[in-house]
Design an enzyme around this catalytic site. Structure first.
Site, PDB file in Angstrom:
ATOM      1  CD  GLU A 108      -5.008   5.839  -7.500  1.00 56.68           C
ATOM      2  OE1 GLU A 108      -6.339   5.642  -6.697  1.00 56.68           O
ATOM      3  OE2 GLU A 108      -4.706   6.869  -7.009  1.00 56.68           O
ATOM      4  CG  ASP A 141      -1.870   8.600  -4.317  1.00 57.56           C
ATOM      5  OD1 ASP A 141      -2.815   8.260  -3.918  1.00 57.56           O
ATOM      6  OD2 ASP A 141      -2.183   9.932  -4.223  1.00 57.56           O
TER       7      ASP A 141
HETATM    8  C1  GLC Z   1      -5.683   8.076  -3.866  1.00 59.34           C
HETATM    9  C2  GLC Z   1      -5.812   7.225  -3.275  1.00 59.34           C
HETATM   10  C3  GLC Z   1      -6.513   7.955  -1.714  1.00 59.34           C
HETATM   11  C4  GLC Z   1      -5.950   9.668  -1.813  1.00 59.34           C
HETATM   12  C5  GLC Z   1      -6.439  10.421  -3.159  1.00 59.34           C
HETATM   13  C6  GLC Z   1      -4.943  11.567  -2.745  1.00 59.34           C
HETATM   14  O1  GLC Z   1      -7.024   7.946  -4.940  1.00 59.34           O
HETATM   15  O2  GLC Z   1      -5.776   6.061  -3.018  1.00 59.34           O
HETATM   16  O3  GLC Z   1      -6.562   8.006  -0.681  1.00 59.34           O
HETATM   17  O4  GLC Z   1      -7.204  10.498  -1.242  1.00 59.34           O
HETATM   18  O5  GLC Z   1      -5.167   8.880  -4.054  1.00 59.34           O
HETATM   19  O6  GLC Z   1      -3.641  11.280  -2.701  1.00 59.34           O
END
Ligand code: GLC
Length: 581
Positions: free
Chosen positions: A304, A244
Site C-alpha cells: 500500500e 498495510d
Molecule cells: C490502510 C488501510 C485502511 C486502514 C489503515 C490503517 O490504509 O487500507 O483501511 O484504515 O491502513 O490500518
C-alpha cells in the site's frame, strides 16, 4: 621443514590448491543453501506467477454472509470461489479477518495468528485455502505491520509498566508538560498522534486511531515476531501479503516537529507535511529482509504505497528489485478524470519504474464507477476503464463489485456512519462506508448478500447491477469483464507483450499496442463523450497489415475486422483487435 624450505613453491601450490578445494566446497555449500533458500520460480519469459495473475480484493465483511448475521464470512468466500474462477481471477486478497475489536474494521489486529469468530475459524480458513487451491486461486492476506490493536497482548504488556520487556515494542515518550504531547505530529485519522496513558504517565504514538498503537520497528524483537507471523501464514498455504500502510513504519527517533502548512484539513487540524513520520529510508531495509522471507515461499509482497511521484514508487521495488514485487501505483487512481494524455503519461511513468500494478479503487477509495462516471454513461465508462487497466502490461488488482458496476453508497446522515473517521470529519469527510457496501449477488432482499439486515445498506442500484442479472445480459459490465479477462488469459501478447504507445498526440483516444515477438494486439479507448475516428500507421512497429481482427469491441466497430485507416468509435467505446505481422 627443509623439504618445505626447498620446495617452497611446490608447498605453496599444494597449499593453495588445498585452499582452492576448500573454497570450492564452501562456494558449493553457499550456492546450495542459497538455492535451498529461494523458491522463486520463473517461466520461460523470466516471469513469476504473480505477473500473469489477476488479483481481486475481498472485503470479507461485505462479500457473502452464510451465517446470516449481517456480516460476511470466510465460508461466504468459499461459496463464491466458482464465481471468481469463472470471472477469471487468479488470486484473492482478503482484507484483515484476524481477531480484532473492529475499531478500524479489522485493521486493528489483536492476534495475527487466528481468525476472528465473526468471520469463522482457522478450520474455515483451511477449507477456503484448499478449495481455492483446487481452482488454482491463490490467497493473499493483509499484513497490518505498522500497528496492532491496543487490545493485542503485546500492547497490554507494553502499557503495563515502564520496565515491562515489551515496553520498547511500541513508541512511548514523555510529554512536554501537563496535557502536552511529545511533539506536533497528527494522526491521519484526526487529532494528535499521541495518546497519554495514565498507568505509566507517558504518551504512545499512533499514526491511525488511538486504538492502533504503532509498533517500534527499530526493535529487532518486533521484526522477528512480525516476520514469524508471515512464516506462519506461508506454512498454512498463503501465497503472499498485501502490506498495510508501509509508508508509516518508521518515525524520527528525535521527534522533530513536522512542518505546518497553511489551512486546515477535514478534521479541523492544521495541514501538515508528514516529513518526520512517513517514508523514512529505514523502512527499505525492513522490506528487503521481509522479501528474503517471502522468496523462500515463492510469495508476493504487495504494497500500500502512497507515493507522490514515480521516483518514490521506484524506491519501493528496491534498487536491486529486492523489495516489493508489487507496489501499488496509486498515482493511477489520482488521474481522477477520463483524460487520454494524463493516463498516457502515468502509464509511461510506471512502465519505466518496474512491473506495473494497477488499481482503480479499494476499500479506502471512492468506487471507480462514480469517480469516472458522468452520471449518464457510467456503464460504458466502467467498461472503458476495465478495457484500459486489464489490457495494460502489468498486474491488475480488482476491487469486489467493480465488475458489476457497483456504486458508492455514502451515508446521508452522520448517525448512520460506521467508519469512525466519517463521524469525526462529517460532513467534509463521510468516511469509507460508501465503498464497502455488500456485494450485489441478485435481486432478492439485501441483494442476496444476507438474509438479514446487512451491516451497511445496499444501494438501490442492486436491482439492475447484480451478478445474476448481469450474467444473463450479454452487454453487461460483468460480461465485458469476463471477456477481457478471458482474452488476457488466452492471448500471449496481452499476457506477456510490451506496451507500445500509439498516436501520442491524440487528446481523446488512448491507443497502444501490446507486442510480443511478431504478435500484436491493438487497444483503442475513446475517453471522450463524442464519437471519434482514428487511424494507425504501424509501419514503424514493423507491422504492414492494413486490418485488425476484432477481439472485443463496444459501440460501432463491430465487424470481424476493421481497417486500420479508419476505426470509428462511439463515445467511451473500447476496441481491441489482433494485428498480424
Ligand atoms: C490502510 C488501510 C485502511 C486502514 C489503515 C490503517 O490504509 O487500507 O483501511 O484504515 O491502513 O490500518
Amino acid at each position: 621443514m627443509r623439504i618445505f624450505l626447498h620446495n617452497n613453491s611446490r608447498a605453496k601450490s599444494i597449499l593453495s590448491s588445498a585452499w582452492g578445494v576448500l573454497a570450492l566446497i564452501l562456494l558449493g555449500i553457499a550456492m546450495f543453501s542459497l538455492k535451498a533458500k529461494s523458491q522463486v520460480k520463473l517461466d520461460a519469459e523470466g516471469h513469476q506467477w504473480w505477473q500473469h495473475a489477476v488479483f481481486y480484493e475481498i472485503y470479507p465483511r461485505s462479500f457473502a454472509d452464510t451465517n446470516n448475521n449481517g456480516i460476511g464470512d470466510l465460508n461466504g468466500i468459499t461459496e463464491k470461489l466458482d464465481y471468481l474462477k469463472d470471472l477469471g481471477i487468479d488470486a484473492i486478497w482478503i482484507t484483515p479477518c484476524y481477531p480484532s475489536p473492529q475499531v478500524d474494521f479489522g485493521y486493528d489486529v489483536s492476534n495475527y495468528e487466528n481468525i476472528d469468530p465473526m468471520y469463522g475459524t482457522l478450520a474455515d480458513f483451511d477449507r477456503l485455502a484448499s478449495e481455492a487451491k483446487k481452482r488454482n486461486i491463490r490467497i493473499i492476506m493483509d499484513f497490518v505491520m505498522n500497528h496492532t490493536s491496543d487490545q493485542h497482548a503485546w500492547f497490554k504488556e507494553s502499557r503495563s509498566s515502564r520496565d515491562n520487556p515489551k515496553r520498547d515494542w511500541y513508541i512511548w515518550r514523555d510529554g512536554k508538560g501537563a496535557g502536552r504531547p511529545p511533539n506536533n505530529w497528527l494522526s491521519t485519522f484526526g487529532g494528535s498522534a499521541w495518546k497519554f496513558d495514565p498507568t505509566t504517565g507517558q504518551w504512545y504514538y499512533h499514526f491511525f486511531y488511538p486504538e492502533q498503537p504503532d509498533l517500534n520497528w527499530r526493535n529487532p524483537e518486533v521484526e522477528k515476531a512480525m516476520f514469524n507471523v508471515t512464516r506462519w501464514w506461508y506454512e498454512r498455504g498463503v501465497a503472499g501479503f498485501r502490506l498495510d500502510a508501509v509508508d508509516t513504519l518508521f518515525e524520527d527517533p528525535d521527534l522533530h516537529n513536522n512542518p505546518v502548512l497553511p489551512g486546515k484539513n477535514q478534521y479541523g487540524d492544521p495541514n501538515m507535511q508528514n516529513l518526520y513520520n512517513t517514508k523514512l529510508p529505514e523502512l527499505h531495509s525492513v522490506l528487503q529482509r521481509l522479501r528474503q522471507v517471502a522468496d523462500k515461499y515463492d510469495a508476493v509482497l504487495i504494497g500500500e504505497t502512497w507515493t507522490k511521484d514515480i521516483d518514490e514508487l521506484k524506491q519501493y521495488y528496491g534498487e536491486h528489485s529486492n523489495e516489493l514485487q508489487m507496489p501499488m501505483d496509486f498515482l493511477f487512481t489520482r488521474v481522477d478524470k477520463l483524460s487520454a494524455p494524463e493516463f498516457r503519461k502515468q502509464i509511461a511513468g510506471v512502465n519505466s519504474a518496474g512491473w506495473p500494478v494497477y488499481v482503480l479503487s479499494n476499500h479506502d477509495i471512492v468506487r471507480a464507477y462514480v469517480r469516472y462516471g458522468d452520471g449518464v454513461h457510467n456503464d460504458a465508462i466502467a467498461k472503458l476503464m476495465a478495457g484500459l487497466y486489464l489490457t495494460l502490461r502489468g498486474t491488475p488488482i480488482m476491487y469486489y463489485g467493480e465488475e458489476i458496476g457497483m456504486t458508492n453508497n455514502d451515508p446521508k446522515r452522520r448517525e448512520d456512519v460506521k467508519d469512525p473517521i466519517g463521524r469525526l470529519g462529517w460532513p467534509k469527510e463521510k468516511g469509507r462506508d460508501g465503498e464497502r457496501t455488500p456485494m450485489q449477488w441478485n435481486t432478492s432482499a439485501n441483494a442476496g448478500f444476507s438474509q438479514t439486515k446487512p451491516w451497511l445498506p445496499v444501494p438501490a442500484s442492486y436491482k439492475t447491477h447484480n451478478v445474476a442479472t448481469e450474467l444473463k445480459d450479454p452487454d453487461s459490465i460483468l460480461n465485458f469483464y469476463r471477456r477481457v479477462l478471458a482474452l488476457r488469459q488466452q492471448d500471449r501478447a496481452l499476457r506477456d507483450g510490451d506496451y507500445v504507445a500509439l498516436n501520442e498526440n491524440d487528446a481523446n483516444v488512448l491507443s497502444y499496442l501490446r507486442r510480443y515477438k511478431d504478435e500484436a494486439v491493438l487497444v483503442v479507448l475513446n475517453m471522450s463523450s463524442s464519437p471519434q475516428k482514428v487511424s494507425f500507421d504501424l509501419q514503424a512497429q514493423g507491422l504492414t497489415a492494413s486490418k485488425a481482427a476484432t477481439m472485443l469491441s463496444t459501440g460501432k466497430a463491430k465487424g470481424a475486422s476493421v481497417s486500420l485507416q479508419s476505426i470509428s468509435l462511439d463515445p467511451f467505446a473500447v476496441y481491441i483487435g489482433k494485428v498480424g505481422p
